[in-house]
Design an enzyme around this catalytic site. Structure first.
Site, mmCIF file in Angstrom:
data_model
loop_
_atom_site.group_PDB
_atom_site.id
_atom_site.type_symbol
_atom_site.label_atom_id
_atom_site.label_comp_id
_atom_site.label_asym_id
_atom_site.label_seq_id
_atom_site.Cartn_x
_atom_site.Cartn_y
_atom_site.Cartn_z
ATOM 1 N N CYS A 105 0.848 -1.192 0.000
ATOM 2 C CA CYS A 105 0.000 0.000 0.000
ATOM 3 C C CYS A 105 0.883 1.241 0.000
ATOM 4 C CB CYS A 105 -0.894 -0.020 1.245
ATOM 5 S SG CYS A 105 -2.024 1.370 1.338
ATOM 6 N N HIS A 147 -9.157 -4.002 -2.163
ATOM 7 C CA HIS A 147 -8.223 -3.230 -1.330
ATOM 8 C C HIS A 147 -8.625 -1.745 -1.315
ATOM 9 C CE1 HIS A 147 -3.847 -2.287 -0.094
ATOM 10 N NE2 HIS A 147 -4.356 -1.108 -0.395
ATOM 11 N N GLU A 148 -8.961 -1.210 -2.501
ATOM 12 C CA GLU A 148 -9.298 0.210 -2.595
ATOM 13 C C GLU A 148 -10.630 0.515 -1.903
ATOM 14 O OE1 GLU A 148 -6.979 2.179 -3.362
ATOM 15 O OE2 GLU A 148 -5.734 0.534 -4.078
ATOM 16 N N HIS A 151 -10.238 0.916 1.676
ATOM 17 C CA HIS A 151 -9.751 2.251 2.071
ATOM 18 C C HIS A 151 -10.919 3.205 2.336
ATOM 19 C CE1 HIS A 151 -5.407 2.397 1.923
ATOM 20 N NE2 HIS A 151 -5.359 1.795 0.764
HETATM 21 ZN ZN ZN Z 1 -3.728 0.894 -0.078
#
Ligand code: ZN
Length: 181
Positions: A105, A147-148, A151
Site C-alpha cells: 500500500c 483493497h481500494e 480504504h
Molecule cells: Zn492501499
C-alpha cells in the site's frame, strides 16, 4: 495539462482509519479529485502503486482508482496499464471462492503481506464521466478493487494480513524463489 501530484498520506495518520462519504453531486470538485488521484498514482515510482483511494490524499470521499494490468503483445515484461476510476463503488456480488495474494500500500511504506480475498467481484460505480458502470473483475484486478474499497471504509490491508508483514527486500527473495521453483 497541469499535473496535480499531491502528497500521499501515510500511517499512522488517522484519516486512513475513517470512513469516506458518498459523492453527492458529480461536479468540478469531483473531477479535480479524480485527476489528482490519477496524476498522483501515475507519478508514484519505487514503489509503483496498483491503486489509490481518496483518503490516501486526505479527502474522505468515496472515490478511488484501481489499476488494471493487461498483457502487452510487444513486451511481456511490461504490462499495459489501465487506470479504472470508481466513484461511489459498491460490490454487488463477490465469489465465495477466495485466494491469498501479496499486497502492499502506498500509505504503508515497505510492508507487504498476504491477504485472503474473493477471486471475483462485480462492482457498480460511476466512472470519470459520472456515468454508471458495472465491472466484473477477477484475479489481481479484483484484489485491487477490494483493497481500494476497503480504504473507503477506513480499513487497511495490514488489518487483514495473514501472519506478519515483510519488507520489500524479503518479498523480492520470496518471489524470486517462487519463480524458480
Ligand atoms: Zn492501499
Amino acid at each position: 495539462m497541469i499535473m496535480a501530484v499531491v502528497p500521499i498520506v501515510k500511517i499512522p495518520d488517522e484519516i486512513l482509519n475513517r470512513k469516506s462519504e458518498k459523492v453527492g453531486k458529480f461536479d468540478d470538485e469531483t473531477k479535480k479529485l479524480i485527476n489528482n488521484l490519477l496524476d498522483t498514482l501515475q507519478a508514484a515510482k519505487n514503489p509503483e502503486g496498483a491503486g489509490l483511494a481518496a483518503p490516501q490524499v486526505g479527502i474522505l470521499k468515496r472515490v478511488c482508482i484501481a489499476r488494471k494490468f493487461l498483457p502487452n503483445p510487444n513486451n511481456p515484461n511490461k504490462p499495459l496499464i489501465q487506470d479504472v476510476v470508481l466513484v461511489n463503488p459498491k460490490i454487488i456480488s463477490s465469489s465465495k471462492e477466495s485466494e491469498p495474494g501479496w499486497e502492499g500500500c502506498l500509505s504503508i511504506p515497505d510492508a507487504y503481506g498476504k491477504v485472503q480475498r474473493s477471486k471475483k467481484v462485480k462492482v457498480k460505480a460511476l466512472n470519470e464521466e459520472g456515468e454508471e458502470v458495472r465491472i466484473s473483475a477477477s484475479g489481481f484486478f479484483a484484489r485491487v478493487i477490494q483493497h481500494e474499497i476497503d480504504h473507503l471504509e477506513g480499513i487497511l490491508f495490514t488489518s487483514k494480513v495473514m501472519g506478519n508483514t515483510i519488507t520489500e527486500k524479503e518479498l523480492d527473495k520470496i518471489l524470486e524463489k517462487e519463480k524458480n521453483s
